[in-house]
Design an enzyme around this catalytic site. Sequence first.
Site, PDB file in Angstrom:
ATOM      1  N   ASP A 183      85.543  -8.819  55.429  1.00  0.00           N
ATOM      2  CA  ASP A 183      84.424  -8.378  54.719  1.00  0.00           C
ATOM      3  C   ASP A 183      83.009  -9.345  54.624  1.00  0.00           C
ATOM      4  OD1 ASP A 183      83.723  -6.225  52.674  1.00  0.00           O
ATOM      5  OD2 ASP A 183      83.121  -8.169  51.612  1.00  0.00           O
TER       6      ASP A 183
ATOM      7  N   ASP B 102      99.255   7.843  37.489  1.00  0.00           N
ATOM      8  CA  ASP B 102      98.025   7.073  36.616  1.00  0.00           C
ATOM      9  C   ASP B 102      96.754   7.254  37.052  1.00  0.00           C
ATOM     10  OD1 ASP B 102      97.723   5.719  38.827  1.00  0.00           O
ATOM     11  OD2 ASP B 102      98.079   3.699  37.831  1.00  0.00           O
TER      12      ASP B 102
ATOM     13  N   ASP C 282      98.313   4.230  45.066  1.00  0.00           N
ATOM     14  CA  ASP C 282      98.922   2.825  45.060  1.00  0.00           C
ATOM     15  C   ASP C 282      99.877   2.429  46.239  1.00  0.00           C
ATOM     16  OD1 ASP C 282     101.072   4.628  44.571  1.00  0.00           O
ATOM     17  OD2 ASP C 282     100.658   4.745  42.516  1.00  0.00           O
TER      18      ASP C 282
ATOM     19  N   HIS D  49      84.701   3.588  53.938  1.00  0.00           N
ATOM     20  CA  HIS D  49      84.658   3.680  52.421  1.00  0.00           C
ATOM     21  C   HIS D  49      83.309   3.571  51.811  1.00  0.00           C
ATOM     22  CE1 HIS D  49      85.086  -0.595  53.184  1.00  0.00           C
ATOM     23  NE2 HIS D  49      84.575  -0.582  51.809  1.00  0.00           N
ATOM     24  N   ASP D  50      82.262   3.053  52.756  1.00  0.00           N
ATOM     25  CA  ASP D  50      80.845   2.665  52.229  1.00  0.00           C
ATOM     26  C   ASP D  50      80.018   3.763  52.789  1.00  0.00           C
ATOM     27  OD1 ASP D  50      81.796   0.059  51.297  1.00  0.00           O
ATOM     28  OD2 ASP D  50      81.462  -0.993  52.920  1.00  0.00           O
TER      29      ASP D  50
ATOM     30  N   GLU E  32      83.166  -7.403  59.714  1.00  0.00           N
ATOM     31  CA  GLU E  32      82.135  -6.535  59.258  1.00  0.00           C
ATOM     32  C   GLU E  32      80.883  -7.351  59.155  1.00  0.00           C
ATOM     33  OE1 GLU E  32      80.807  -4.130  55.395  1.00  0.00           O
ATOM     34  OE2 GLU E  32      81.382  -6.083  55.049  1.00  0.00           O
TER      35      GLU E  32
ATOM     36  N   ASP F 218      92.307  -6.475  54.260  1.00  0.00           N
ATOM     37  CA  ASP F 218      90.899  -6.800  53.997  1.00  0.00           C
ATOM     38  C   ASP F 218      90.857  -8.314  53.413  1.00  0.00           C
ATOM     39  OD1 ASP F 218      88.149  -6.168  53.626  1.00  0.00           O
ATOM     40  OD2 ASP F 218      88.820  -4.211  53.323  1.00  0.00           O
TER      41      ASP F 218
HETATM   42  C1  NOJ Z   1      81.436  -4.592  52.180  1.00  0.00           C
HETATM   43  C2  NOJ Z   1      82.582  -3.832  51.441  1.00  0.00           C
HETATM   44  O1  NOJ Z   1      82.990  -2.805  52.734  1.00  0.00           O
HETATM   45  C3  NOJ Z   1      81.771  -3.027  50.433  1.00  0.00           C
HETATM   46  O2  NOJ Z   1      82.808  -1.950  49.976  1.00  0.00           O
HETATM   47  C4  NOJ Z   1      81.565  -4.062  49.365  1.00  0.00           C
HETATM   48  O3  NOJ Z   1      81.030  -3.421  48.210  1.00  0.00           O
HETATM   49  C5  NOJ Z   1      80.863  -5.049  49.975  1.00  0.00           C
HETATM   50  N1  NOJ Z   1      81.231  -5.618  51.187  1.00  0.00           N
HETATM   51  C6  NOJ Z   1      81.138  -6.462  49.015  1.00  0.00           C
HETATM   52  O4  NOJ Z   1      82.528  -6.978  49.288  1.00  0.00           O
END
Ligand code: NOJ
Length: 582
Positions: free
Chosen positions: A225, A45, A49, A357-358, A283, A118
């Site tokens: 998070d 898709d 996953d 990933h950010d 985080e 997470d």
């Molecule tokens: C931190 C996360 O790593 C990020 O990807 C997310 O957009 C923000 N917190 C909000 O949850």
Amino acid sequence: MTASTTPTTSTGTSAGTGVERAEGWWRDAVVYQIYPRSFADSNGDGTGDLRGIIDHLDHLSELGVDVVWLSPVYASPMDDNGYDISDYQRIDPLFGSLEDMDELLEQAHARGIKIVMDLVVNHTSDEHAWFEESRRPGSAKRDWYWWRPAREGHEPGTPGAEPTNWSSFFSPSAWQYDEASGEYYLHLFTRKQPDLNWENPEVRQAVYAMMRWWVDRGVDGFRMDVINLISKPVELRDLEPEAGHAYAFPGAEVAHGPRLQEFLREMNEAVGLDRHRLLTVGEMPGSTIEDARAITDPGAGMLNMVFTFEHMNVDVGPSGNKFDPVPLDLVALKRNLESWQVGLADVGWNSLYWDNHDQPRAVSRFGDDSPEYRVASAKTLASVLHAHRGTPYVYQGDELGMTNTQFVDISSYQDVESLNYHAQATSLGVAAEEIMAGLAVRSRDNARTPMQWDDTHQAGFTQGVPWLSVNPNYVVVNAKAERQDPASVFHHVRRLIELRHEQPVLAEGRFELLLGDDPQLWVVRRTLGEQTLLLVANCSSAPATVAEGSLPALDAAQLLLATHGDRRGAELAPWESRMFLV
Ligand code: NOJ
């Protein structure tokens, strides 16, 4: 809490050193972050996953990682790719089912790999049942979120009527007007991510109960998070916006709020985070060394480690706009990491990361992703990271030296932050080329392109159309090719992980930065009892020279790992690095 179940009180003797070292199983562990939607798609898709992860566990076993941190797989409307959760106890059908999750836990555990979830509890989705109930004025859950009336004397819903002038991470105002109730709710991220009100004890107990449910299911820890935003001042007040701006970001106002440490201690106790020997990493944008020391002090009963953001800001310009970066100052980067090493040397623990990933891809941001230097710079960056004291995090694809992507059109971007930035900057009249240039180097999409497994259709990620385009360099940069090539980035990272397990000095040794002001060389010395480890790394795309007598003699040293073979002379090739036991 008993000594046998407390990770921080037991001690062991490091092999060959005779040195007692504090334990906490995560201190010599390496964590691998999976961004599930981009890892492996098993059903065609176009989105990764859980079954895709299960199918690729052998890749992680071969790499040798101890822990997988799974970005969110819970039920979600996906406004922020799963960081907007509508049900914490369900898996989103996009990713699979709870049965798949149980199987992943079982199969990972069978390989000795732990799974860390997470935990996104600063906010929920606006489609979470808690918020849907809270939305009804007078409901029992009204106070579970931050509802406030319009500013006095203003017509609710009109410009400027927001309760405060706060901006959010992703939109101009942090307040969303709710017509049905005539009030606003606070969202520090998108309007579909309302902030939970941690002042309300019922909220906290509901979160802890949910965490216990996951612990009972077998998870081994939590990556929390933006956890340092959960305690907000009860009185929300206006702030001074920057010149020319209507809204002000409430960073200092909401980060490390007055009850943060109390909430973290309460959570630890209520969930049994330490009792169950779970890995906990918070985080914490905006955290200082002092904050981190207090929170990761093993005696304080809060968290094992935090993610600092300071080194992520070294190349952000004075405007504070991450899409408008300045060239990297290597000395500033070295000195920043050094300050965290020194600051947490005797109390607390560091987490070590170049990206996630950010963030853009490490090799494109801190290294040199040109064909000439991509491999050497990816290896050297990995060596530098792993040579620091703390728990290293490998983001999926970094073990291959995956690079930033090259989208030329805004329609290729998918991330809510990229799209919001594009819309806002366009409305402010910023030139299109400038916006696209900023996105190219800084967008979060860079890290989210599909994992490159092989050189077949869509890099072996999916049989269908991927949700985000595959980086065209997959024909060269892919896991299959690298696993077969002993000189690859993959085998370099694999060896670093092995070394962390074999050499106690890497996990526990005292840290020193040598030649701190050298603009090319990154030299780290680690010492544990009789053991000394030295990393000499040229972090530049030009040759570098070690000045005579500036480093210990290395003739008799044992070479552990190098990018360019066993070379000991004073000259280092671009991105050459050598790690020795002296
Ligand atoms: C931190 C996360 O790593 C990020 O990807 C997310 O957009 C923000 N917190 C909000 O949850």
